[in-house]
Design an enzyme around this catalytic site. Structure first.
Site, PDB file in Angstrom:
ATOM      1  CB  ALA A   1      -0.909   0.006   1.221  1.00  0.00           C
ATOM      2  N   GLY A   2       0.342   2.301  -0.505  1.00  0.00           N
ATOM      3  CA  GLY A   2       1.092   3.547  -0.535  1.00  0.00           C
ATOM      4  C   GLY A   2       0.162   4.729  -0.393  1.00  0.00           C
TER       5      GLY A   2
ATOM      6  CG  MET B   1      -0.874   7.925  -5.225  1.00  0.00           C
ATOM      7  SD  MET B   1      -0.290   8.103  -6.897  1.00  0.00           S
ATOM      8  CE  MET B   1      -1.808   8.066  -7.805  1.00  0.00           C
TER       9      MET B   1
ATOM     10  CD  GLN C   1      -3.604  -2.804  -0.201  1.00  0.00           C
ATOM     11  OE1 GLN C   1      -3.725  -2.141   0.817  1.00  0.00           O
ATOM     12  NE2 GLN C   1      -2.621  -3.665  -0.355  1.00  0.00           N
ATOM     13  CB  VAL C   2      -0.150  -2.497  -5.005  1.00  0.00           C
ATOM     14  CG1 VAL C   2       0.293  -3.227  -6.270  1.00  0.00           C
ATOM     15  CG2 VAL C   2       0.108  -0.998  -5.133  1.00  0.00           C
TER      16      VAL C   2
ATOM     17  CE  LYS D   1       0.098   2.080  -6.976  1.00  0.00           C
ATOM     18  NZ  LYS D   1       1.137   3.129  -6.960  1.00  0.00           N
TER      19      LYS D   1
ATOM     20  CG  ASP E   1       7.554   8.555  -5.362  1.00  0.00           C
ATOM     21  OD1 ASP E   1       8.304   9.070  -4.489  1.00  0.00           O
ATOM     22  OD2 ASP E   1       6.658   7.748  -5.091  1.00  0.00           O
TER      23      ASP E   1
END
Length: 175
Positions: free
Chosen positions: A25-26, A28, A30-31, A45, A139
Site C-alpha cells: 500500500a502507498g 495513492m 492498495q496494490v 493498484k 518518485d
C-alpha cells in the site's frame, strides 16, 4: 515477496482481474497481485477512495496514465490497463516477481559492488527509457525499484505527479 492475504474488505475482482493477494500500500492506494482472465499475473493498484472523489486527481491521473503508457523499456514495468473514470480509479502494470531494493537492503544489508553496478546500470537504462518517452518519474526511491530475476524494474512511472495536485479531503495534508 511481501504477499499478504486478502481481507474481507478487499474486492475479489476489479474489472475482470481476479485479485489473489496484497502486494503493498502507498499514498495513492492498495496494490494487489491479480490475474487476467487468461491467467497472466499483473499488479493492480486501486486508488484510495478519498482520491477517487477528487476531479483534479482524476484528470491528472488520466494524463499520467497516458504518459506512462508511452514508456517502454527492459527495466520498467509496463502499464497494461487502467480506468481513471472508475470508482475508485485503478491501474494495471506488469507484475514483477521480486522484492523491492528497499526490502533487500533492509533484510540483507549493503549489496556488494558487483551487484550494485549492474543494478544501477539497469536503473539508469530505465530512467533513459522513461525520459525518452517525455516522462519524469518524480518518485524514484528504493521501494520503487523491484529486483526481478533478470534485472531491476523501475515502477510507478509518472503516477506520483497525479497525487501531487490533490489535497486529501479532511486532513489538510498532501499525499
Amino acid at each position: 515477496l511481501g504477499l499478504e492475504p486478502l481481507t474481507s474488505r478487499d474486492p475479489s475482482q476489479v474489472a475482470g482481474y481476479r485479485l489473489r493477494a496484497r502486494l503493498g500500500a502507498g499514498g495513492m492506494g492498495q496494490v494487489y497481485l491479480a490475474f487476467t482472465p487468461g491467467g497472466r499475473p499483473v499488479a493492480l493498484k486501486v486508488m484510495h477512495p478519498q482520491l477517487a472523489g477528487d476531479s483534479v486527481f482524476r484528470r491528472r491521473f488520466e494524463q499520467e496514465v497516458a504518459a506512462a503508457r508511452r514508456v517502454h523499456g527492459k527495466y520498467t514495468a509496463p502499464v497494461l490497463d487502467a480506468d481513471p473514470a472508475a470508482t475508485p480509479p485503478w491501474l494495471v502494470t506488469g507484475y514483477v516477481p521480486g522484492p523491492s531494493l528497499r526490502e533487500a537492503v533492509t533484510g540483507y544489508g549493503p549489496m556488494p559492488e558487483q551487484t550494485v553496478l549492474p543494478l544501477m546500470a539497469g536503473v539508469a537504462e530505465a530512467l533513459d527509457a522513461i525520459h525518452a518517452a517525455g516522462v519524469i518519474h518524480r518518485d524514484l526511491k528504493p521501494s520503487n525499484v523491484l529486483l526481478a530475476p533478470d534485472g531491476p524494474r523501475v515502477i510507478d512511472v509518472g503516477i506520483a505527479r497525479a497525487a501531487e495536485a490533490t489535497e486529501v479531503t479532511g486532513s489538510g495534508i498532501r499525499v
